[in-house]
Design a protein around this motif. Structure first.
Motif, PDB file in Angstrom:
ATOM      1  N   THR A  70      42.623  38.117  42.481  1.00  0.00           N
ATOM      2  CA  THR A  70      41.887  39.330  42.143  1.00  0.00           C
ATOM      3  C   THR A  70      40.801  39.592  43.176  1.00  0.00           C
ATOM      4  N   CYS A  72      37.429  42.121  43.638  1.00  0.00           N
ATOM      5  CA  CYS A  72      36.557  43.001  42.845  1.00  0.00           C
ATOM      6  C   CYS A  72      36.599  44.440  43.336  1.00  0.00           C
ATOM      7  N   ASP A 133      38.836  46.057  41.139  1.00  0.00           N
ATOM      8  CA  ASP A 133      39.647  45.126  40.343  1.00  0.00           C
ATOM      9  C   ASP A 133      41.126  45.233  40.719  1.00  0.00           C
TER      10      ASP A 133
END
Length: 453
Positions: A70, A72, A133
């Motif tokens: 992931t 951000c 995300d």
């Protein structure tokens, strides 16, 4: 054997090289890939040592157990940095110098300098967020298209001795509870006009230079806290869009594009030949007659001139022609209590030298390097170009040969010593830009870069 070797690889590629004109739109394709190096390492071990369920008992993690990586957020911005020689140049905006890059875990993307760099941010485009995300499965990729139009008032790229202007495309991203990672690609900006306006043009006046096919997002990304915009920036319109890796790049071959118009303007400014002749004299009389076909040249072009000594009354023993640039600091940016000559820097880039005594005609050829900066004027400096001539002359009576007669016949002997004097002359010329692809080949600037986070 480590079982957690996944990482995200960020690759950025400029679709048409790293050199652009002002008012052109820079387009970049940015790809985020979840690279799992463990699977490659394990396959190599399995192939060579048979570790898959072998006696050692080491087992690789099955694909379904691999974690999703992931990010951000990620964003893109273009910066123009200005650095000066503080011993001779006073930067009035020095107090707004950009801070050095920090390893903070806060969600911010300030227009900062890398470690070891000096200067301040002269121009910053409107920052744009590519995503927030982003989740990537193993070996999954996501591609994004970014575009930015460079305004016409910014200075061109210039690597001078007292003042430097350089541009970088910065891609910032961040993992959870990790520091910001920056991927930067250097770009070179060329100016068509011989000057740039130090005062930015308002949005209403500069909007007509935009491409009509730009995609404006409905949300205002400039208010996102992930970026800090430059208060001096007056106009910057960027379009970003997320798409798959099979991107359909914009066709730049359509008529009336900014590149086509710029190249046409260059041809109009430099293609016309207007021969000009100059009679060069000193206190003793006429030294030579010099003819040049034109006074404007493009980067990479040859400067050709012809010397005529047939009607000269002063013998010219030798001449040299040097291509020189002259960098002059404007008065409001000069450090006080220094000599005026300290604010002028002359640099030579090529020299043509030839002995021409007793010659009726001669020529000179000098090539304009692709790596130099064309003529321009900014709010801080002015850069001009000239041909610097040096003539070594003597008196007519000093060139007379000595005649000697002996049993073998008549022999003429040239003088062993000559009393000479040197005279100089400067011919101003204008140098313009050329096709960006040619400049990119001269610099060999990489148009792609990769970062692993």
């Amino acid at each position: 054997l480590s079982l957690t070797a996944a990482m995200i690889e960020i690759s950025a590629r400029l679709t048409r090289g790293a050199v652009y004109f002002t008012e052109e739109t820079i387009k970049c394709v940015i790809t985020f890939t979840n690279v799992n190096q463990l699977s490659i390492h394990s396959n190599h071990n399995n192939h060579s040592n048979g570790l898959n369920g072998g006696p050692s008992g080491v087992k690789t993690r099955p694909p379904k157990d691999r974690e999703v990586e992931t990010l951000c957020w990620a964003g893109v911005q273009i910066h123009c940095y200005c650095s000066v020689d503080e011993t001779k140049v006073v930067d009035n905006d020095h107090q707004s110098s950009a801070p050095a890059v920090q390893t903070s875990t806060d969600t911010s993307f300030n227009p900062c300098l890398m470690r070891g760099e000096k200067g301040r941010v002269l121009y910053a485009s409107s920052p744009k967020i590519l995503f927030c995300d982003l989740n990537l499965s193993p070996n999954e990729s996501k591609c994004y298209a970014y575009s930015e139009t460079i305004p016409d008032w910014v200075p061109p790229s210039y690597n001078g001795l007292k003042v430097k202007y350089h541009y970088k495309l910065s891609i910032g991203t961040q993992r959870v509870n990790a520091s910001i990672q920056l991927l930067r690609i250097p770009i070179r900006i060329l100016s068509i006009d011989n000057h740039c306006n130090p005062n930015p043009i308002p949005n209403s006046l500069n909007a007509k230079h935009r491409n009509s096919n730009q995609n404006h997002e409905s949300n205002d990304d400039t208010s996102d806290e992930c970026f800090v915009d430059d208060p001096k920036r007056k106009d910057s319109v960027v379009s970003t869009e997320s798409t798959n890796c099979a991107l359909n790049e914009t066709n730049d071959s359509s008529p009336n594009t900014v590149l086509d118009v710029s190249l046409h303007r260059l041809d109009c400014l430099t293609a016309k030949r207007c021969p000009q002749s100059y009679v060069i004299t000193n206190q003793l009389g006429k030294v030579a007659k010099f003819c040049v076909l034109k006074g404007t040249f493009k980067l990479g072009e040859d400067i050709v001139g012809i010397f005529n000594f047939a009607e000269s009354t002063v013998p010219c023993v030798q001449f040299s022609v040097t291509l020189q640039s002259e960098e002059v600091i404007r008065e409001e940016y000069r450090v006080k209590d220094l000599k005026p000559s300290s604010f002028t820097q002359t640099t030579s880039y090529g020299k043509y030298n030839e002995f021409c005594l007793h010659m009726n005609h001669s020529q000179m050829i000098l090539s304009v390097p692709l790596t130099v900066t064309p003529t321009f004027v900014s709010d801080m400096i002015s850069l001009s170009w000239k041909l610097h001539f040096e003539f070594v002359t003597t008196k007519p009576e000093d060139t007379q040969n000595t005649v000697r007669t002996d049993s073998q016949g008549v022999m003429e002997q040239s003088p062993a010593l000559l009393n000479v004097q040197t005279m100089v002359w400067d011919l101003p010329i204008l140098i313009y830009a050329t096709h960006p692809i040619q400049v990119a080949r001269g610099f060999q600037i990489p148009a792609a870069s990769t970062l692993t986070v």
